[in-house]
Design an enzyme around this catalytic site. Structure first.
Site, PDB file in Angstrom:
ATOM      1  N   TYR A  92       0.829  -1.211   0.000  1.00 53.12           N
ATOM      2  CA  TYR A  92       0.000   0.000   0.000  1.00 53.12           C
ATOM      3  C   TYR A  92       0.861   1.257   0.000  1.00 53.12           C
ATOM      4  O   TYR A  92       1.788   1.394   0.800  1.00 53.12           O
ATOM      5  CB  TYR A  92      -0.903  -0.006   1.221  1.00 53.12           C
ATOM      6  CG  TYR A  92      -1.925   1.107   1.259  1.00 53.12           C
ATOM      7  CD1 TYR A  92      -3.089   1.017   0.498  1.00 53.12           C
ATOM      8  CD2 TYR A  92      -1.736   2.222   2.054  1.00 53.12           C
ATOM      9  CE1 TYR A  92      -4.036   2.014   0.533  1.00 53.12           C
ATOM     10  CE2 TYR A  92      -2.689   3.232   2.111  1.00 53.12           C
ATOM     11  CZ  TYR A  92      -3.841   3.126   1.337  1.00 53.12           C
ATOM     12  OH  TYR A  92      -4.785   4.117   1.381  1.00 53.12           O
ATOM     13  N   SER A 187       0.851  -7.849   2.139  1.00 57.75           N
ATOM     14  CA  SER A 187      -0.002  -6.743   2.570  1.00 57.75           C
ATOM     15  C   SER A 187      -0.999  -6.389   1.458  1.00 57.75           C
ATOM     16  O   SER A 187      -1.760  -7.261   1.037  1.00 57.75           O
ATOM     17  CB  SER A 187       0.857  -5.545   2.983  1.00 57.75           C
ATOM     18  OG  SER A 187       0.091  -4.573   3.656  1.00 57.75           O
ATOM     19  N   ASP A 273      -0.104  -8.809  14.108  1.00 58.86           N
ATOM     20  CA  ASP A 273      -0.191  -7.838  13.015  1.00 58.86           C
ATOM     21  C   ASP A 273      -1.416  -6.947  13.219  1.00 58.86           C
ATOM     22  O   ASP A 273      -2.552  -7.382  13.034  1.00 58.86           O
ATOM     23  CB  ASP A 273      -0.284  -8.582  11.686  1.00 58.86           C
ATOM     24  CG  ASP A 273      -0.222  -7.664  10.481  1.00 58.86           C
ATOM     25  OD1 ASP A 273      -0.312  -6.434  10.651  1.00 58.86           O
ATOM     26  OD2 ASP A 273      -0.092  -8.186   9.355  1.00 58.86           O
ATOM     27  N   HIS A 308       3.340  -6.987  11.367  1.00 58.93           N
ATOM     28  CA  HIS A 308       3.107  -6.942   9.928  1.00 58.93           C
ATOM     29  C   HIS A 308       4.308  -7.445   9.130  1.00 58.93           C
ATOM     30  O   HIS A 308       4.155  -7.791   7.959  1.00 58.93           O
ATOM     31  CB  HIS A 308       2.749  -5.516   9.519  1.00 58.93           C
ATOM     32  CG  HIS A 308       2.095  -5.421   8.179  1.00 58.93           C
ATOM     33  ND1 HIS A 308       1.013  -6.195   7.807  1.00 58.93           N
ATOM     34  CD2 HIS A 308       2.374  -4.631   7.095  1.00 58.93           C
ATOM     35  CE1 HIS A 308       0.648  -5.894   6.576  1.00 58.93           C
ATOM     36  NE2 HIS A 308       1.461  -4.958   6.117  1.00 58.93           N
TER      37      HIS A 308
END
Length: 332
Positions: A92, A187, A273, A308
């Site tokens: 992202y 992600s 996460d 993450h």
């Protein structure tokens, strides 16, 4: 960060049904049919990178609405014959960056197409080169909320379409074994790889780590970390827009794509996460291929004390070994 989601014993059986719109398949069939009306490749230009062991090309292909999407195509230098292809999707806010940044899959012997993220690339990394000319619909400034009030206007309708078209593009490039095309991402990239697995029935495999856009409603209840926090912030100002937003998000829910997948799948997730809560990944994994009639190999690796970043390089090595094993068992 302490553990905050379900314990692993419950995640292993976490199988919530998504709130799926009745026209989910019709929506995506129509979107992809429209995008496929034009030839996919626009240009393929060699790039001088200073790398002796890697060849690279600057690729432009047609994505959503025929819009030009940029990508780097790389392959091991001097290696003859068609190679299995990895289509890699970036995280992202990130663009494709520079061509020498991501070389793991090339060094492992794959032809790699790294797709640029339209309308992103300015938050970290080394930039992108693909604008999003359809970003004027009502919604917030970030990609997560652009066009959020209607599914046809939503940013991820465009980005997921680009991701599917990237598979078509790599299969049209020279030196690629189209029958062994793999979607890979972490992600947001993991969410895109998951969507591609649900929309491309002849994908050879999907390698999905910490996927965004999975278990979206639950994620919005669990975390205010961005990018999910962008949705919460938007709805905190636009009170009463929840129903429209949730309807839009139901068309990009990763669990719905997972249910329609055919390909073997390899998942990775950090149990701490807070960016992409692990229950979303487990929901997708546990419902993988349940509507497609397929029974593919699948496995998931959990990292109990990681966020993450998940398994990081340890997990990448697991991905390399798993995919090499998968292809060694399948005829070329």
């Amino acid at each position: 960060m302490p553990a905050f989601d379900l314990p692993l014993t419950e995640l292993a059986h976490h199988r919530p049904l998504p709130e799926e719109p009745a026209d989910f398949e019709e929506f995506w069939h129509g979107t992809l049919k429209e995008a496929a009306q034009e030839e996919v490749l626009v240009s393929v230009q060699p790039v001088e990178t200073g790398l002796r062991l890697t060849e690279c090309w600057d690729v432009t292909f047609r994505g959503f609405a025929g819009d030009p999407v940029r990508a780097w195509f790389s392959r091991p230098a001097g290696v003859p014959g068609p190679l299995p292809a990895v289509v890699e999707y970036a995280g992202y806010g990130r663009g494709r960056g520079l061509p020498h940044e991501r070389l793991t899959w090339v060094n492992a012997g794959y032809a790699v197409l790294l797709m640029d993220n339209r309308g992103q690339g300015d938050q970290y990394g080394n930039g992108g080169a693909t604008p999003d000319p359809h970003a004027q619909a009502p919604g917030g400034p970030g990609p997560m909320t652009r066009g959020l009030l209607h599914p046809r206007d939503y940013h991820y309708r465009r980005l997921i379409t680009d991701a599917v078209r990237a598979v078509t593009a790599v299969r049209a490039l020279p030196g690629v074994d189209a029958s062994r095309t793999v979607a890979v991402g972490n992600s947001q990239g993991g969410g895109l790889a998951l969507a591609v697995a649900g929309l491309v029935p002849d994908l050879a495999a999907a390698l999905i780590t910490a996927p965004l856009l999975c278990g979206i409603r639950r994620a919005l209840d669990l975390t205010d970390a961005h990018p999910y926090g962008e949705i919460s912030s938007y709805l905190s100002v636009h009170r009463g827009a929840e129903e429209a937003a949730y309807r839009t998000l139901s068309y990009v829910e990763g669990v719905s794509f997972a249910r329609r997948a055919h390909a073997p799948a390899h998942f990775g997730v950090g149990l701490r996460d807070t960016v992409c809560p692990p229950s979303g990944a487990y929901a997708a994994f546990n419902r993988w291929a349940e509507l497609s009639g397929a029974d593919p190999r699948k496995e998931i690796h959990a990292y109990p004390y990681n966020g993450h970043e998940g398994g990081d390089a340890v997990h990448v090595r697991r991905q390399l070994d798993w995919l090499a094993g998968l292809f060694s068992e399948s005829p070329a």
